[in-house]
Design an enzyme around this catalytic site. Structure first.
Site, PDB file in Angstrom:
ATOM      1  N   ASP A 132      49.228  20.520  26.431  1.00  0.00           N
ATOM      2  CA  ASP A 132      49.843  19.840  25.298  1.00  0.00           C
ATOM      3  C   ASP A 132      50.840  18.736  25.621  1.00  0.00           C
ATOM      4  O   ASP A 132      50.897  17.910  25.224  1.00  0.00           O
ATOM      5  CB  ASP A 132      50.790  20.942  24.745  1.00  0.00           C
ATOM      6  CG  ASP A 132      50.127  21.510  23.482  1.00  0.00           C
ATOM      7  OD1 ASP A 132      49.044  21.060  23.154  1.00  0.00           O
ATOM      8  OD2 ASP A 132      50.287  22.996  23.233  1.00  0.00           O
TER       9      ASP A 132
HETATM   10  C1  BGC Z   1      50.490  26.160  23.756  1.00  0.00           C
HETATM   11  C2  BGC Z   1      49.025  26.121  23.995  1.00  0.00           C
HETATM   12  C3  BGC Z   1      48.818  25.164  25.158  1.00  0.00           C
HETATM   13  C4  BGC Z   1      49.764  25.484  26.342  1.00  0.00           C
HETATM   14  C5  BGC Z   1      49.580  24.520  27.462  1.00  0.00           C
HETATM   15  C6  BGC Z   1      51.299  26.490  24.981  1.00  0.00           C
HETATM   16  O1  BGC Z   1      52.676  26.630  24.676  1.00  0.00           O
HETATM   17  O2  BGC Z   1      50.658  27.262  22.792  1.00  0.00           O
HETATM   18  O3  BGC Z   1      48.307  25.615  22.888  1.00  0.00           O
HETATM   19  O4  BGC Z   1      47.506  25.195  25.500  1.00  0.00           O
HETATM   20  O5  BGC Z   1      51.085  25.732  25.995  1.00  0.00           O
HETATM   21  O6  BGC Z   1      50.201  23.402  27.246  1.00  0.00           O
END
Ligand code: BGC
Length: 814
Positions: free
Chosen positions: A486
């Site tokens: 993200d």
């Molecule tokens: C989110 C995921 C994401 C991960 C890496 C998590 O907090 O829930 O959807 O893939 O972070 O960024």
């Protein structure tokens, strides 16, 4: 250092000191009513949706920390204490917290008065039960008081925290006998209320917080408790609470048990626009029916037994027995338990997720499915259709949706280009587990609009084609706002410091591409091809197969950096995750996914990539996400570089993608290394360093601080993480190698060569498979023979038995 121990027989973690490094919590509830409960009695409850239907209040960033909960004060003479130590913090003579499957038992003893609080949410009822037993362990009579205490939330947890100008005037309660009714909002067309009751006559009550705590009072020593007398206050506005006062006498050796119930009640409303609350007086009948179900200790004990039976059943579908006690413990109990919690919560409510920020994630929930589909296939089916209903017609998807309404969250919107492919991953896992292809025929809306529905198969087609049609300058998938990571925001820019991000307009891009999505496309594309073939969609299968082959070639041509797979190209076509970069030379994600997708397996790329992971990303506490960390903020990379080195996505040990590497190691057949990667972050294997790790030693956390952080080894964000599904998938399907597939159960272990073998029991499509794996030659991977019910067979794909309910399989490795 440890703060407790595992009790595998009871399936509990027993905490022996209330002063754990962080609050160590558990989850109560398997259906619609949920509570979070910490080892000191902190936590809160909600019905279905932690944001919209919150029963009890929790203050974030509270001081002292974790100081809201469902509390019981014991007042004996001048001594005031709580069974779970908080919030009075009176030292206890004995303390234990047993976190079990859907229940917690907190035991506290003071001055030879023993208390035992059993908290659980019974199956089939929307309430939390607190069974409180007091035992006089002295040889003199004891007279003391119990004061219960919950602080009601005014339902919408966000509004409750922010809208005081209104909320200080809306609070309303009713008290009838031993039942306190919290009915704020009831008169305003709402049809719900909370009830908090005890199965005994009471000696007083309070419902107004200031009256209970005293002016400027605090939880640790409420004025009412200190004085020993309730005020029978009736809240009118301000902050409604529920507190009962019970005066208790116990002869030496005597015990008494009280049952407190905190329930949620919803009345049917005939005319939504008129409401059902004449003069705001609630209809207590359904609450009384609920309370009558739990008004004796016997009824409560039965409900507790039923809950235990539910978990016995659930955890019986996949069990193993090996020489590794910790492995058995994780596989048989804690991996699967955490998977069920992520099924219920997604990423919404924990001690790190406020319950008001995030709903259910599209990507997150699809991945969670991989871990629980074998436990609750029917609910997994429903979940897939819910998720798919939030997809857009072009195949993209809302990134999150709200569990109560099941509608996409427009605040966050879409644009995360990995999202569509996760739907294929989740659906494929469901079909492999159940063999139920009929799910593909289900009419499923787009953007929650039934008028725009197609069958689920068409949703999958649009998912696959979305990626095919969003290709960048190198022929790789466009990343959009971000992919799995993200925080890798490659299409964002801001012109001035402090200015909020904008995305490039269509004429200038956005151009950034993701090798991670390319890996996903190849891996889950293969599933899409299989599903198409099964549906007789020959042309579509061919087209998809060609797209996959082309993508593999593109990755090898433009996504390989010499020793590892690149991570991405940014908007300006610069490489991310390359030896040419100053920071962020190598990332974990594409190594995991491209190897799982077997891109360049024969040519040796996969092995090389994994050797690079070991060389550059390994640490004693797990594999970090990237190296070197970003040392300064990069506007062209976005949030990832906003974290100090070693935290979160900036070179933290992101537990979620460690199992990708472990699975990848099984692809190249290195069982020793797969095992090493698995055990490094595995809770049971790191219990001894709880003072460093700090979060609950029975579940995974999202992140452990990496080697570049001052607090190397310290975990954060426990419970709600894709790690739970992926590690269970890894250990059950790839290390132990018991893997559901379209046409049967594959058995293909990849274990450390020191292991002699193991036994497993696996329910699969209505048949119970008793599997024995022997490893006499001490290999890491490879099968010498497979015997099914005494007959040698050629293949290690065991077809589903048509005429038997039990099948014995022996696999000899070699
Ligand atoms: C989110 C995921 C994401 C991960 C890496 C998590 O907090 O829930 O959807 O893939 O972070 O960024």
């Amino acid at each position: 250092m440890k703060y407790g121990y595992f009790d595998d027989i009871q399936r509990e973690y027993v905490i022996t000191s209330p002063k754990t490094p962080q609050p160590w919590i558990n989850y109560l509830g398997c259906e619609d009513f949920f509570s979070l409960i910490s080892n000191t009695g902190g936590g809160y409850s909600f019905y279905k949706d932690a944001k919209l239907l919150r029963l009890t209040r929790y203050r974030y960033n509270n001081v002292p920390r974790d100081s809201n909960g469902h509390y019981y004060y014991i007042k004996e003479n001048d001594s005031i204490w709580n069974p779970g130590w908080m919030p009075s913090k009176t030292p206890l003579d004995f303390y234990e917290c047993h976190h079990g499957m859907g229940y917690s038992v907190i035991k506290g003893t003071k001055n030879q008065l023993a208390s035992e609080l059993t908290a659980f949410v019974p199956m089939g009822s929307a309430c939390e039960i607190n069974k409180l037993t007091l035992t006089n362990e002295s040889n003199v009579s004891k007279n003391f008081s119990i004061f219960s205490y919950v602080e009601f939330c005014l339902w919408n947890a966000m509004d409750d925290m922010t809208n005081f100008q209104r909320n200080f005037s809306t609070g309303e309660v009713e008290v009838h006998g031993c039942a306190i009714y919290h009915k704020t909002e009831y008169r305003e067309r709402r049809n719900h209320y909370a009830v908090y009751a005890v199965n005994s006559s009471i000696d007083g009550f309070d419902t107004d917080q200031d009256s209970f705590l005293g002016s400027y009072g605090e939880n640790s020593a409420p004025e009412v408790v200190v004085s020993g007398q309730s005020k029978n206050s009736i809240a009118s506005g301000w902050r409604p609470i529920g507190s009962h006062h019970l005066k208790v006498s116990l002869a030496p050796g005597e015990s008494k048990t009280y049952v407190f119930v905190l329930g949620y009640v919803e009345n049917a409303v005939e005319d939504k626009w008129v409401g059902n609350a004449e003069d705001g007086i609630i209809n207590r009948a359904p609450a009384e029916t609920l309370l009558a179900k739990f008004d004796t200790t016997e009824k409560v004990n039965q409900a507790f037994t039923d809950l235990k039976e539910y978990w016995n059943q659930l955890l019986s579908h996949f069990t193993i027995s090996s020489s590794e006690e910790k492995l058995d413990r994780m596989v048989n109990i804690w991996h699967q338990y955490q998977c069920m919690v992520t099924f219920n919560m997604s990423r919404s409510a924990s001690y790190y997720e406020s319950g008001i920020g995030r709903g259910m994630g599209f990507r997150d929930s699809c991945q969670d499915l991989l871990g629980f589909v074998h436990l609750i296939p029917d609910r997994a089916r429903e979940r897939i259709l819910d998720i798919a209903s939030t997809q857009f017609e072009d195949g993209s998807a809302y990134h999150q949706y709200q569990p109560l309404t099941k509608k996409g969250n427009s605040d966050i919107g879409s644009g995360f280009n990995d999202d569509p492919l996760w739907l294929i991953a989740g659906t494929a896992a469901y079909i492999k587990e159940t063999g139920d292809y009929s799910i593909l025929d289900e009419q499923t809306p787009y953007d929650s609009d039934p008028l725009k529905a197609t069958d689920l198969m068409e949703h999958l087609r649009r998912s696959f084609h979305y990626t095919m049609e969003h290709i960048g300058p190198h022929g790789l998938p466009l990343i959009g706002r971000a992919d799995w990571n993200d925080c890798l925001n490659l299409n964002c820019f801001s012109t001035e410091p402090g200015e909020s991000f904008q995305t490039f307009g269509p004429s200038e891009g956005p151009n950034a591409e993701s090798i991670f999505i390319a890996g996903m496309f190849v891996k889950y594309g293969k599933d899409y091809v299989e599903i198409c073939k099964h549906r007789g969609l020959v042309e579509e299968a061919k087209l998809a197969q060609k797209a996959i082959s082309d993508m593999k070639k593109t990755v090898l041509d433009t996504g390989w950096d010499g020793e590892w797979y690149l991570r991405a190209y940014d908007h300006y076509q610069n490489k991310i995750g390359s030896k040419e970069c100053v920071d962020g030379k190598i990332f974990i994600e594409p190594q995991g996914f491209c190897v799982m997708a077997e891109i360049g397996l024969e040519e040796g790329y996969c092995l090389k990539s994994l050797e690079s992971v070991e060389k550059y990303l390994d640490t004693k506490y797990g594999i970090v996400l990237l190296q070197p960390p970003y040392h300064r903020y990069h506007v062209e990379l976005g949030e990832i570089s906003s974290y100090p080195p070693g935290y979160k996505e900036n070179a933290g040990i992101f537990c979620h993608n460690n199992p990708w590497i472990s699975i990848a190691e099984t692809v190249v057949g290195r069982g020793n290394r797969a095992w090493e990667v698995y055990t490094r972050t595995c809770p049971a294997y790191i219990e001894d360093i709880s003072e460093i790790h700090r979060t609950e030693p029975y579940v995974y956390s999202q992140m452990i601080a990496g080697k570049d952080a001052p607090n190397f080894g310290e975990a954060k964000n426990s419970w709600l993480t894709g790690t739970s599904a992926w590690t269970f998938l890894n250990v059950s399907q790839y290390i132990l190698g018991i893997r559901p597939d379209y046409d049967g159960l594959i058995i293909d272990p990849c274990i450390p060569n020191t292991m002699d073998g193991f036994k497993a029991k696996r329910d699969f499509r209505g048949v119970t498979y008793h599997i024995t794996v022997e490893n006499p030659s001490h290999v890491e991977k490879g099968i010498k023979s497979v015997t099914v019910d005494g007959t040698l067979v050629e293949s290690n794909i065991i077809p589903v038995a048509k005429d038997k309910s039990e099948v014995n399989v022996t696999v000899v490795m070699g």
